[in-house]
Design a protein around this motif. Structure first.
Motif, PDB file in Angstrom:
ATOM      1  N   ASP A 155      -7.486   6.723   0.980  1.00 36.00           N
ATOM      2  CA  ASP A 155      -6.189   6.947   0.184  1.00 36.00           C
ATOM      3  C   ASP A 155      -5.819   8.357   0.753  1.00 36.00           C
ATOM      4  OD1 ASP A 155      -5.774   4.455  -0.856  1.00 36.00           O
ATOM      5  OD2 ASP A 155      -6.533   4.923  -3.000  1.00 36.00           O
ATOM      6  N   THR A 156      -6.710   9.226   1.433  1.00 33.42           N
ATOM      7  CA  THR A 156      -6.271  10.507   1.474  1.00 33.42           C
ATOM      8  C   THR A 156      -5.469  10.358   2.874  1.00 33.42           C
ATOM      9  OG1 THR A 156      -8.426  11.100   2.848  1.00 33.42           O
ATOM     10  CG2 THR A 156      -7.983  11.816   0.370  1.00 33.42           C
ATOM     11  N   LEU A 157      -5.858   9.083   3.687  1.00 33.81           N
ATOM     12  CA  LEU A 157      -5.022   9.078   4.884  1.00 33.81           C
ATOM     13  C   LEU A 157      -3.625   8.347   4.593  1.00 33.81           C
ATOM     14  CD1 LEU A 157      -7.902   7.328   7.025  1.00 33.81           C
ATOM     15  CD2 LEU A 157      -7.154   9.739   7.116  1.00 33.81           C
ATOM     16  N   ALA A 158      -3.647   7.349   3.486  1.00 34.81           N
ATOM     17  CA  ALA A 158      -2.283   6.789   3.363  1.00 34.81           C
ATOM     18  C   ALA A 158      -2.462   6.092   1.828  1.00 34.81           C
ATOM     19  CB  ALA A 158      -1.968   5.677   4.369  1.00 34.81           C
ATOM     20  N   PRO A 159      -1.479   6.474   1.050  1.00 28.30           N
ATOM     21  CA  PRO A 159      -1.834   6.176  -0.456  1.00 28.30           C
ATOM     22  C   PRO A 159      -1.612   4.256  -0.324  1.00 28.30           C
ATOM     23  CG  PRO A 159      -0.120   7.579  -0.377  1.00 28.30           C
ATOM     24  CD  PRO A 159      -0.548   7.395   1.047  1.00 28.30           C
ATOM     25  N   GLY A 160      -2.848   3.945  -0.932  1.00 29.44           N
ATOM     26  CA  GLY A 160      -2.827   2.476  -0.963  1.00 29.44           C
ATOM     27  C   GLY A 160      -3.874   1.769   0.042  1.00 29.44           C
ATOM     28  N   LEU A 161      -4.304   2.612   1.034  1.00 36.34           N
ATOM     29  CA  LEU A 161      -5.236   1.993   2.055  1.00 36.34           C
ATOM     30  C   LEU A 161      -6.448   1.661   1.655  1.00 36.34           C
ATOM     31  CD1 LEU A 161      -5.655   1.480   5.126  1.00 36.34           C
ATOM     32  CD2 LEU A 161      -6.013   3.609   5.563  1.00 36.34           C
ATOM     33  N   GLU A 162      -7.017   2.359   0.534  1.00 36.10           N
ATOM     34  CA  GLU A 162      -8.496   1.806   0.140  1.00 36.10           C
ATOM     35  C   GLU A 162      -8.246   0.339  -0.439  1.00 36.10           C
ATOM     36  OE1 GLU A 162     -11.832   2.907  -3.141  1.00 36.10           O
ATOM     37  OE2 GLU A 162     -10.093   4.024  -3.031  1.00 36.10           O
ATOM     38  N   ARG A 163      -7.220   0.270  -1.453  1.00 37.75           N
ATOM     39  CA  ARG A 163      -7.079  -1.363  -1.832  1.00 37.75           C
ATOM     40  C   ARG A 163      -6.851  -2.414  -0.794  1.00 37.75           C
ATOM     41  NH1 ARG A 163      -2.604  -1.334  -6.146  1.00 37.75           N
ATOM     42  NH2 ARG A 163      -1.363  -2.670  -4.727  1.00 37.75           N
ATOM     43  N   ALA A 164      -5.812  -1.778   0.240  1.00 38.21           N
ATOM     44  CA  ALA A 164      -5.319  -2.887   1.347  1.00 38.21           C
ATOM     45  C   ALA A 164      -6.648  -3.148   2.184  1.00 38.21           C
ATOM     46  CB  ALA A 164      -4.246  -2.113   2.206  1.00 38.21           C
ATOM     47  N   LEU A 165      -7.854  -2.417   2.092  1.00 38.96           N
ATOM     48  CA  LEU A 165      -8.936  -2.924   3.029  1.00 38.96           C
ATOM     49  C   LEU A 165      -9.870  -3.724   2.087  1.00 38.96           C
ATOM     50  CD1 LEU A 165      -9.381   0.575   4.684  1.00 38.96           C
ATOM     51  CD2 LEU A 165      -8.849  -1.486   5.976  1.00 38.96           C
ATOM     52  N   LEU A 166      -9.740  -3.624   0.887  1.00 37.51           N
ATOM     53  CA  LEU A 166     -10.703  -4.494  -0.018  1.00 37.51           C
ATOM     54  C   LEU A 166     -10.886  -6.071   0.290  1.00 37.51           C
ATOM     55  CD1 LEU A 166     -10.215  -2.536  -3.445  1.00 37.51           C
ATOM     56  CD2 LEU A 166     -12.163  -2.640  -1.849  1.00 37.51           C
TER      57      LEU A 166
ATOM     58  N   THR B 167      -4.808  -3.787  11.391  1.00 40.02           N
ATOM     59  CA  THR B 167      -3.499  -3.907  11.493  1.00 40.02           C
ATOM     60  C   THR B 167      -2.556  -4.479  10.166  1.00 40.02           C
ATOM     61  OG1 THR B 167      -3.668  -4.225  13.929  1.00 40.02           O
ATOM     62  CG2 THR B 167      -1.603  -4.940  12.945  1.00 40.02           C
ATOM     63  N   ALA B 168      -3.418  -5.588   9.733  1.00 40.01           N
ATOM     64  CA  ALA B 168      -2.855  -6.081   8.420  1.00 40.01           C
ATOM     65  C   ALA B 168      -2.764  -5.186   7.380  1.00 40.01           C
ATOM     66  CB  ALA B 168      -3.610  -7.392   8.184  1.00 40.01           C
ATOM     67  N   ALA B 169      -3.920  -4.365   6.984  1.00 39.41           N
ATOM     68  CA  ALA B 169      -3.927  -3.306   6.228  1.00 39.41           C
ATOM     69  C   ALA B 169      -2.826  -2.331   6.129  1.00 39.41           C
ATOM     70  CB  ALA B 169      -5.214  -2.890   5.748  1.00 39.41           C
ATOM     71  N   LEU B 170      -2.793  -1.891   7.218  1.00 39.92           N
ATOM     72  CA  LEU B 170      -1.826  -0.901   7.650  1.00 39.92           C
ATOM     73  C   LEU B 170      -0.315  -1.667   7.304  1.00 39.92           C
ATOM     74  CD1 LEU B 170      -2.973   0.986  10.907  1.00 39.92           C
ATOM     75  CD2 LEU B 170      -3.221   1.777   8.433  1.00 39.92           C
ATOM     76  N   ALA B 171      -0.117  -2.817   7.769  1.00 36.88           N
ATOM     77  CA  ALA B 171       1.223  -3.339   7.638  1.00 36.88           C
ATOM     78  C   ALA B 171       1.430  -3.423   5.954  1.00 36.88           C
ATOM     79  CB  ALA B 171       1.183  -4.852   8.109  1.00 36.88           C
ATOM     80  N   GLU B 172       0.439  -3.821   5.330  1.00 32.82           N
ATOM     81  CA  GLU B 172       0.697  -3.862   3.897  1.00 32.82           C
ATOM     82  C   GLU B 172       1.163  -2.522   3.260  1.00 32.82           C
ATOM     83  OE1 GLU B 172      -2.378  -4.637   0.523  1.00 32.82           O
ATOM     84  OE2 GLU B 172      -2.452  -6.399   1.945  1.00 32.82           O
TER      85      GLU B 172
END
Length: 134
Positions: free
Chosen positions: A96-107, A41-46
């Motif tokens: 990042d194919t799901l949403a730009p920036g998601l890979e970084r938000a999960l780090l 949830t936090a990663a998606l909110a970001e």
């Protein structure tokens, strides 16, 4: 990916029906992957996105427990299943194919989840208690 209400977990194959659970020797240290609902949830909110958790391709969504970020910690799920944390689950470029920036938000802080190997098998179900073994 499919969501199930109940599933068998084995030493040999991890989560029933997940081919990755039985790969790469014995014991395979990535038999089961877990992610915390709060971290997802936090990663998606970001990144201001709304994506179902199963798109992360984790095996189990954990709610109400802060997953230990330490190798060797054991988790008991329900009455029988015991998993041992082996490492962080690294997010990949597919995020990042799901949403730009998601890979970084999960780090940060293992937001991408944890990998585990099965120590003791059994059946688990949605709503089963999960706790850290001492």
């Amino acid at each position: 990916m499919e969501t199930l209400d109940r599933v068998l977990v084995t030493l040999e194959g991890g989560i029933a029906g997940d081919y990755r659970g039985g790969m790469k020797g014995k014991p395979y240290r990535r038999q089961v992957t877990l992610i915390e609902r709060g971290d997802w949830t936090a990663a998606l909110a970001e990144i201001d996105a709304d994506i179902p958790w199963q798109e992360r391709r984790a095996n189990l969504l954990i709610d109400g427990l802060d997953l230990p970020q330490t190798r060797g910690v054991r988790l008991r799920i329900g009455d029988d299943v015991v998993l041992e944390i082996t490492r962080e689950t690294d997010p990949c470029e597919r995020m990042d194919t799901l949403a730009p920036g998601l890979e970084r938000a999960l780090l940060p802080d293992w937001r991408g989840g944890a990998c585990a190997m099965v120590i003791q098998g059994g059946t688990i179900a949605v709503g089963d208690a999960i706790r850290i073994e001492t």
